[in-house]
Design an enzyme around this catalytic site. Structure first.
Site, mmCIF file in Angstrom:
data_model
loop_
_atom_site.group_PDB
_atom_site.id
_atom_site.type_symbol
_atom_site.label_atom_id
_atom_site.label_comp_id
_atom_site.label_asym_id
_atom_site.label_seq_id
_atom_site.Cartn_x
_atom_site.Cartn_y
_atom_site.Cartn_z
ATOM 1 N N SER A 82 0.804 -1.228 0.000
ATOM 2 C CA SER A 82 0.000 0.000 0.000
ATOM 3 C C SER A 82 0.832 1.271 0.000
ATOM 4 O O SER A 82 1.889 1.338 0.639
ATOM 5 C CB SER A 82 -0.874 -0.025 1.255
ATOM 6 O OG SER A 82 -1.422 1.228 1.507
ATOM 7 N N GLU A 109 0.132 3.699 1.647
ATOM 8 C CA GLU A 109 0.124 4.193 3.038
ATOM 9 C C GLU A 109 1.483 3.992 3.718
ATOM 10 O O GLU A 109 1.796 4.659 4.685
ATOM 11 C CB GLU A 109 -0.943 3.461 3.853
ATOM 12 C CG GLU A 109 -2.316 4.081 3.814
ATOM 13 C CD GLU A 109 -2.417 5.429 4.534
ATOM 14 O OE1 GLU A 109 -3.025 6.341 3.957
ATOM 15 O OE2 GLU A 109 -1.876 5.569 5.648
ATOM 16 N N TYR A 137 -2.007 1.253 10.350
ATOM 17 C CA TYR A 137 -2.245 0.482 9.128
ATOM 18 C C TYR A 137 -1.002 0.485 8.238
ATOM 19 O O TYR A 137 -0.582 -0.570 7.738
ATOM 20 C CB TYR A 137 -3.455 1.078 8.384
ATOM 21 C CG TYR A 137 -3.715 0.477 7.024
ATOM 22 C CD1 TYR A 137 -4.320 -0.768 6.893
ATOM 23 C CD2 TYR A 137 -3.366 1.170 5.862
ATOM 24 C CE1 TYR A 137 -4.571 -1.310 5.637
ATOM 25 C CE2 TYR A 137 -3.615 0.633 4.610
ATOM 26 C CZ TYR A 137 -4.209 -0.612 4.500
ATOM 27 O OH TYR A 137 -4.446 -1.139 3.256
HETATM 28 P P1 GDP Z 1 -6.752 6.386 2.686
HETATM 29 O O1 GDP Z 1 -5.844 7.193 1.811
HETATM 30 O O2 GDP Z 1 -6.572 4.925 2.520
HETATM 31 O O3 GDP Z 1 -6.735 6.797 4.108
HETATM 32 O O4 GDP Z 1 -8.241 6.644 2.071
HETATM 33 P P2 GDP Z 1 -9.466 7.530 2.587
HETATM 34 O O5 GDP Z 1 -10.384 7.667 1.424
HETATM 35 O O6 GDP Z 1 -10.055 6.958 3.842
HETATM 36 O O7 GDP Z 1 -8.833 8.949 2.963
HETATM 37 C C1 GDP Z 1 -8.146 9.723 2.028
HETATM 38 C C2 GDP Z 1 -7.843 11.094 2.631
HETATM 39 O O8 GDP Z 1 -9.052 11.827 2.761
HETATM 40 C C3 GDP Z 1 -7.223 11.055 4.031
HETATM 41 O O9 GDP Z 1 -6.169 11.978 4.101
HETATM 42 C C4 GDP Z 1 -8.362 11.501 4.936
HETATM 43 O O10 GDP Z 1 -7.935 12.176 6.133
HETATM 44 C C5 GDP Z 1 -9.056 12.478 4.017
HETATM 45 N N1 GDP Z 1 -10.450 12.756 4.412
HETATM 46 C C6 GDP Z 1 -11.014 13.989 4.563
HETATM 47 N N2 GDP Z 1 -12.282 13.882 4.941
HETATM 48 C C7 GDP Z 1 -12.564 12.554 5.041
HETATM 49 C C8 GDP Z 1 -13.735 11.808 5.407
HETATM 50 O O11 GDP Z 1 -14.780 12.363 5.704
HETATM 51 N N3 GDP Z 1 -13.634 10.448 5.361
HETATM 52 C C9 GDP Z 1 -12.469 9.816 5.002
HETATM 53 N N4 GDP Z 1 -12.434 8.482 4.958
HETATM 54 N N5 GDP Z 1 -11.335 10.484 4.683
HETATM 55 C C10 GDP Z 1 -11.384 11.841 4.697
#
Ligand code: GDP
Length: 306
Positions: free
Chosen positions: A106, A108, A130
């Site tokens: 990932s 991440e 994670y």
């Molecule tokens: P990730 O990259 O695997 O963590 O995928 P996500 O879709 O969960 O999050 C992507 C980015 O969007 C991260 O930096 C989150 O902090 C940001 N983010 C902003 N607002 C939100 C929200 O309401 N939900 C989620 N899941 N992420 C958010």
């Protein structure tokens, strides 16, 4: 994708009181798969799954992949996302070391590394439990490759999305929210850190890359990405624009959706994958947002029409 290539496909699932097969149903492949109950925490069940299926290739796409939840359950996440990969690799080593193994690594793992692009040579600086668990999984996969000669490959996939994405991830949260707002079913879209930037690609294309990785002569590590990076704000802005609305009127920010620590910026350099396995992305950011948004609008319209 594997079914369309003529594979006999076995899948494992964790028994829960409420079955969660909506994606297999949506793809209309539920009855075409051979499903075996298994639990990543239980090595016996993994051995059993490999014995039953007697596979040529094993794709480990299983993990507890929502970053926010990993902050809440970091130990469980390490066991499922990290240690379980050793259990799978041990099962392969015991039963049939000729099995080819794919580990879903990932972006991440890069965390807050300070490079414009991230590739296979970038150092890792994970910024979540994670990311740390995935890093363990990636290294143990490489150890089994080098120590035992197992065909064990890591795909370092950047965020990959589709209409089948879980609703808690920001891409789908936005397209689902915008679809509802455009149909008058919702008033606001509540988000967290909208300045975070991600390299978002279209999941079906990424799975082609994953399959290609296991068809090579040698195993390795491959970054799969689009090379484009956009903020969450850009994503929301574009989705609202597509339905003719101004995002500033609907997006609210709530601390609830901020993480204790976040990854600010991801942008992958997929040149090795292009060179070695002949893969490159086809769908750009705008295309992806449109695909996801149109599908969510279609779903809500269908449910309104009864
Ligand atoms: P990730 O990259 O695997 O963590 O995928 P996500 O879709 O969960 O999050 C992507 C980015 O969007 C991260 O930096 C989150 O902090 C940001 N983010 C902003 N607002 C939100 C929200 O309401 N939900 C989620 N899941 N992420 C958010």
């Amino acid at each position: 994708m594997l079914l369309s290539k003529g594979y006999k496909v076995y899948g494992t699932f964790r028994r829960t009181s409420t079955p969660n097969f909506w994606r297999l149903m949506a793809l209309d492949i539920y009855s075409k798969l051979h499903l075996i109950p298994a639990d990543l925490l239980d090595m016996g069940s993994l051995i059993e799954a490999i014995k039953i299926s007697d596979p040529h290739e094993v794709y480990n796409l299983a993990a507890a992949s929502f970053v926010s939840t990993a902050f809440e359950q970091p130990v469980g996440n390490a066991e499922i996302t990290g240690i379980a990969v050793t259990k799978l690799l041990e099962s392969i080593r015991f039963l049939n070391p000729k099995i080819k193994f794919y580990q879903a690594s990932s972006s991440e793992m890069f965390g807050n590394v300070n490079t414009k692009f991230q590739n296979e040579n970038t150092h890792f600086s994970p910024a979540s439990p994670y990311g740390v668990s995935k890093l363990y999984a990636q290294w143990i996969t490489k150890v089994y490759r080098d120590a035992y000669g197992i065909f064990a490959t890591n795909g370092l996939l950047f965020n990959h999305e589709s209409p089948l994405r879980g609703i808690e991830f920001v891409s789908r949260k936005i397209t689902n929210g915008v679809a509802k707002i455009s149909l008058g079913l919702e008033k606001n879209l509540v988000l967290g850190n909208i300045n975070a930037k991600r390299d978002w690609g279209f999941a079906p294309e990424y799975m082609e890359a994953v399959h290609l990785m296991l068809q090579q002569e040698k195993p390795g590590d491959f970054v799969i990405s689009t090379g484009e990076s956009h903020s969450v704000k850009d994503f929301a802005k574009l989705a609202f624009e597509i339905v003719g609305l101004d995002w500033r009127k609907f997006v609210k920010i709530d601390k609830r959706f901020f993480r204790p620590m976040d990854v600010d910026h991801l942008r992958g350099d997929y040149s090795k994958a292009k060179r070695k396995i002949g893969w490159q992305p086809k769908t750009n950011f705008e295309g992806l947002v449109k695909i996801m948004l149109n599908e969510d609008i279609k779903r809500w319209k269908m449910s309104l029409d009864g």
